[in-house]
Design a protein around this motif. Structure first.
Motif, mmCIF file in Angstrom:
data_model
loop_
_atom_site.group_PDB
_atom_site.id
_atom_site.type_symbol
_atom_site.label_atom_id
_atom_site.label_comp_id
_atom_site.label_asym_id
_atom_site.label_seq_id
_atom_site.Cartn_x
_atom_site.Cartn_y
_atom_site.Cartn_z
ATOM 1 N N SER A 165 13.106 -16.135 -10.920
ATOM 2 C CA SER A 165 13.535 -17.425 -10.391
ATOM 3 C C SER A 165 14.996 -17.386 -9.930
ATOM 4 N N VAL A 166 15.670 -16.243 -10.078
ATOM 5 C CA VAL A 166 17.069 -16.087 -9.662
ATOM 6 C C VAL A 166 17.246 -14.761 -8.928
ATOM 7 N N TYR A 167 18.286 -14.693 -8.119
ATOM 8 C CA TYR A 167 18.696 -13.454 -7.444
ATOM 9 C C TYR A 167 17.576 -12.823 -6.617
ATOM 10 N N TRP A 168 16.833 -13.648 -5.883
ATOM 11 C CA TRP A 168 15.700 -13.140 -5.123
ATOM 12 C C TRP A 168 16.087 -12.027 -4.166
ATOM 13 N N SER A 169 17.149 -12.216 -3.419
ATOM 14 C CA SER A 169 17.555 -11.201 -2.452
ATOM 15 C C SER A 169 17.890 -9.886 -3.149
ATOM 16 N N ASP A 170 18.614 -9.964 -4.251
ATOM 17 C CA ASP A 170 18.987 -8.756 -4.994
ATOM 18 C C ASP A 170 17.771 -8.083 -5.622
ATOM 19 N N VAL A 171 16.864 -8.872 -6.169
ATOM 20 C CA VAL A 171 15.662 -8.319 -6.800
ATOM 21 C C VAL A 171 14.783 -7.629 -5.764
ATOM 22 N N THR A 172 14.564 -8.279 -4.633
ATOM 23 C CA THR A 172 13.709 -7.662 -3.614
ATOM 24 C C THR A 172 14.379 -6.435 -3.001
ATOM 25 N N THR A 173 15.692 -6.458 -2.857
ATOM 26 C CA THR A 173 16.419 -5.273 -2.370
ATOM 27 C C THR A 173 16.250 -4.115 -3.339
ATOM 28 N N VAL A 212 38.735 -8.851 -15.100
ATOM 29 C CA VAL A 212 37.857 -8.373 -16.176
ATOM 30 C C VAL A 212 36.662 -9.302 -16.314
ATOM 31 N N ALA A 213 36.902 -10.607 -16.276
ATOM 32 C CA ALA A 213 35.805 -11.572 -16.385
ATOM 33 C C ALA A 213 34.831 -11.409 -15.224
ATOM 34 N N GLY A 214 35.346 -11.219 -14.010
ATOM 35 C CA GLY A 214 34.489 -11.017 -12.852
ATOM 36 C C GLY A 214 33.656 -9.752 -12.974
ATOM 37 N N ALA A 215 34.251 -8.702 -13.512
ATOM 38 C CA ALA A 215 33.528 -7.440 -13.699
ATOM 39 C C ALA A 215 32.405 -7.608 -14.716
ATOM 40 N N VAL A 216 32.671 -8.382 -15.761
ATOM 41 C CA VAL A 216 31.653 -8.626 -16.788
ATOM 42 C C VAL A 216 30.500 -9.440 -16.203
ATOM 43 N N VAL A 217 30.820 -10.465 -15.440
ATOM 44 C CA VAL A 217 29.778 -11.288 -14.807
ATOM 45 C C VAL A 217 28.931 -10.426 -13.869
ATOM 46 N N SER A 218 29.579 -9.584 -13.082
ATOM 47 C CA SER A 218 28.857 -8.695 -12.176
ATOM 48 C C SER A 218 27.970 -7.723 -12.943
ATOM 49 N N GLN A 219 28.463 -7.204 -14.043
ATOM 50 C CA GLN A 219 27.675 -6.271 -14.864
ATOM 51 C C GLN A 219 26.453 -6.980 -15.453
ATOM 52 N N VAL A 220 26.629 -8.190 -15.931
ATOM 53 C CA VAL A 220 25.507 -8.958 -16.494
ATOM 54 C C VAL A 220 24.475 -9.256 -15.408
ATOM 55 N N GLN A 274 22.543 -6.112 -14.632
ATOM 56 C CA GLN A 274 21.615 -5.796 -15.715
ATOM 57 C C GLN A 274 20.387 -6.695 -15.652
ATOM 58 N N LEU A 275 20.595 -7.976 -15.356
ATOM 59 C CA LEU A 275 19.472 -8.915 -15.235
ATOM 60 C C LEU A 275 18.552 -8.506 -14.089
ATOM 61 N N ILE A 276 19.118 -8.122 -12.958
ATOM 62 C CA ILE A 276 18.310 -7.676 -11.812
ATOM 63 C C ILE A 276 17.491 -6.453 -12.194
ATOM 64 N N ASN A 277 18.125 -5.492 -12.854
ATOM 65 C CA ASN A 277 17.398 -4.287 -13.283
ATOM 66 C C ASN A 277 16.316 -4.617 -14.300
ATOM 67 N N ASP A 278 16.603 -5.523 -15.228
ATOM 68 C CA ASP A 278 15.596 -5.918 -16.216
ATOM 69 C C ASP A 278 14.400 -6.586 -15.545
ATOM 70 N N ILE A 279 14.667 -7.463 -14.577
ATOM 71 C CA ILE A 279 13.572 -8.114 -13.854
ATOM 72 C C ILE A 279 12.710 -7.056 -13.171
ATOM 73 N N CYS A 280 13.358 -6.105 -12.508
ATOM 74 C CA CYS A 280 12.609 -5.061 -11.791
ATOM 75 C C CYS A 280 11.912 -4.098 -12.750
ATOM 76 N N ASP A 281 12.490 -3.861 -13.917
ATOM 77 C CA ASP A 281 11.875 -2.959 -14.895
ATOM 78 C C ASP A 281 10.682 -3.599 -15.602
ATOM 79 N N TYR A 282 10.810 -4.865 -15.977
ATOM 80 C CA TYR A 282 9.831 -5.481 -16.876
ATOM 81 C C TYR A 282 8.963 -6.566 -16.252
#
Length: 124
Positions: free
Chosen positions: A40-48, A3-11, A14-22
């Motif tokens: 400044s974080v998750y560059w690979s995920d954000v660019t993907t 459950v904790a891992g799922a929450v971390v993944s969800q957060v 959401q951060l990646i989507n927020d970066i790409c949205d805003y």
């Protein structure tokens, strides 16, 4: 623990989507108009995610300001694209490999473009 891992993944997602949205706009990098995000974080995920949103973009980039005089850049292309982002990065003193590259620049070395002036249609 699952459950904790799922929450971390969800957060994280959401951060990646927020970066790409805003925090995204467009830039001219070595003559290529591409989607870029201030991140400044998750560059690979954000660019993907940006490449998913803008399927006609040759590559995507993430950047952040290290200080007043230095901007760090990370470039990502699709595996099927013929563009080599490492070669682009080398022009700015960086490096990488075909699908992933990075470099540092002065703040005014890369030209930003207003969102409404972009040439890409967002994927539905």
């Amino acid at each position: 623990l699952n459950v904790a891992g799922a929450v971390v993944s969800q957060v994280k997602n959401q951060l990646i989507n927020d970066i790409c949205d805003y925090n995204h706009h467009f830039a001219d990098i070595d003559g290529n108009i591409v989607p870029v995000a201030n991140a400044s974080v998750y560059w690979s995920d954000v660019t993907t995610e940006l490449l998913k949103r803008y399927p006609n973009a040759p590559f995507a980039a993430a950047y952040y300001y290290v200080d007043c005089n230095t901007v760090k850049w990370s470039l990502r292309s699709r595996k099927e694209e013929s563009i080599n982002v490492a070669e682009i990065s080398k022009k700015f003193g960086g490096g990488g490999h075909k699908d992933s590259g990075g470099f540092s620049s002065l703040p005014n070395e890369i030209s930003f473009i207003k969102k409404e002036d972009n040439v890409f249609k967002k994927a539905s």
